[in-house]
Design a protein around this motif. Structure first.
Motif: not given
Length: 468
Positions: A153-161
């Motif tokens: 999973a991309s860091d941007r997706l996890v951090l954004k969520l």
């Protein structure tokens, strides 16, 4: 400015606990601030591994043992298609061949940049089109063959969520949990301290009720905290010593007064044997004065001992009549008239008090005697009684306001007092009132002085009150 601790033990404990909780919350906040980045990195790695293990548990296989996907009742396929740029899923063989991928495009096994597929690498980082990602590999056994489930999973997706939903929800949850915990803690602490301190308040009330007439009472330590038991026991031992000293004092006073009665009687007899023409006219008067003082000392000792009282219901009418009739001759010699009356809300009834009959007679007699001694000739001493008590009022010169507080002191004699008496009459009245738990007060009437005895305790402002 120096901090002043509150005197209340309960308040002190609550303040200390509150400061401790606020300090703990501050330390947790500082730790979260400084450890936020390492924690986020760890959570990204741990999250990828956690999701890979979850997918492995829901993998499905064909009849020949080949993996064909995941349980669609648990995991929807659209998740992988909708987030195809940020979420990668693979099922590979031991050699790195991709056996299954949710997307239709040709896929390769996930591996760190510049490295080949390694089935033993559980967690690693990679980049896809310049987007940092965290991935994990989890083995799964089926039909004697080991397969590997990979998730990235991309860091941007996890951090954004996490920033959009997780972090605010986490902060709100932590705040709600802290407030709930604080409220429950303060309420529980308050109730616990209230329950723990209740025996202490009861012991304080018991201590306040101890008087010279109830020195045999002791505080009970069975319900108190262990830390306070030595204090209560020390207080009880102090009461033992005080009671012994008080009893010794009372016994000495009574014995001395009793022993002096016989010598005074012998002295009076010897004086009376002398011929009147050769007798000093003031000797008998002095002996009678000393005998009177001795008798009052004996009465004072008896009035100070609660064991001498036997309480019963006494009619106010009968008590007043007995005392006024007894003092009628004294009043007649002084040219003073005594007028007494009783009042009650019900007709054809007379007020009654719970009292020791003999002590009540002494109390009334001393008050009447005091009023008669200070009344001019031709005046009236008024005695009034009702269910709440009685009063004795004279029409004499009264007492200066500065001396009102001294009326009930032993051996005190006012400047307008006659030669009779030793200044113990009102002290005896005060001791009798104490033994009955009554209140005795004095106030000027202009002219004269009024002394009230309240058989039912009430607040009496603007009056000088004896400690009855």
């Amino acid at each position: 400015m120096k901090f002043q601790w509150p005197r209340s033990l309960r308040t002190r404990l609550l303040v200390v606990y509150s400061i401790g909780m606020l300090t703990s919350a501050l330390l947790v906040g500082l730790m979260a601030f400084f450890l936020a980045k390492p924690f986020n990195r760890y959570m990204l790695q741990y999250g990828a591994e956690h999701f890979a293990q979850g997918l492995a548990k829901r993998a499905q296989f064909a009849a020949d043992g080949t993996p064909i996907g995941f349980d669609e009742e648990k995991i929807d396929k659209w998740l992988f298609h909708s987030f195809r740029e940020d979420v990668f899923v693979r099922i590979t063989a031991a050699d790195g061949r991709v056996i299954f991928s949710p997307t239709s495009e040709e896929a390769t096994a996930l591996a760190p940049p510049g490295a080949a597929f390694d089935p033993h690498l559980k967690r690693f980082a990679l980049q896809h089109d310049g987007v940092p990602m965290h991935a994990a590999t989890t083995p799964i056994e089926h039909g004697g063959t080991t397969w590997y489930v990979q998730f990235a999973a991309s860091d941007r997706l996890v951090l954004k969520l996490r920033q959009s939903f997780g972090t605010p929800g986490l902060h709100q949850g932590i705040l709600a949990t802290c407030l709930t915990f604080l409220a429950v803690f303060l309420i529980a602490t308050h109730l616990t301290l209230q329950r723990m301190l209740h025996p202490l308040r009861a012991a304080s009330i018991e201590a306040q009720n101890i008087s010279p007439q109830t020195l045999d009472a002791r505080l009970q330590a069975r319900d108190l905290p262990e830390e306070l038991t030595p204090l209560v026991e020390a207080f009880n031992r102090a009461l033992d010593r005080l009671q012994a000293g008080f009893r010794t004092q009372q016994e000495f006073l009574a014995n001395a007064a009793h022993e002096l009665k016989t010598p005074l009687a012998l002295i009076r007899a010897q004086i009376e044997m002398v011929h009147p023409t050769q007798r000093n006219p003031f000797l008998l008067q002095d002996v009678d004065q000393m005998a009177r003082q001795v008798q009052q000392l004996l009465l004072l000792a008896e009035a100070s001992e609660p064991r001498n009282y036997r309480m019963e219901e006494v009619s106010a009418q009968a008590a007043l009549a007995e005392a006024c009739d007894y003092m009628a001759r004294v009043a007649e010699r002084s040219g003073v008239h005594i007028n007494y009356s009783t009042a009650t809300d019900e007709p054809h009834t007379t007020p009654c008090w719970q009292a020791d009959r003999g002590a009540l007679f002494t109390l009334l007699k001393n008050l009447l005697e005091n009023a008669i001694q200070h009344s001019p000739q031709g005046t009236t001493v008024t005695v009034q009684a009702d269910p709440t008590g009685f009063s004795v009022k004279d029409q004499g010169p009264g007492v200066p306001p500065a001396d009102l507080g001294k009326l009930f002191e032993r051996f005190w004699r006012g400047p307008t007092r006659r030669d009779e008496g030793a200044g113990l009459g009102l002290s005896i009245c005060q001791e009798i009132a104490r033994a009955h738990q009554w209140q005795i007060t004095a106030r000027p009437c202009h002219p004269g002085l009024e002394i009230k005895v309240r058989c039912q305790p009430t607040d009496l402002p603007q009056e000088i009150r004896g400690n009855g």
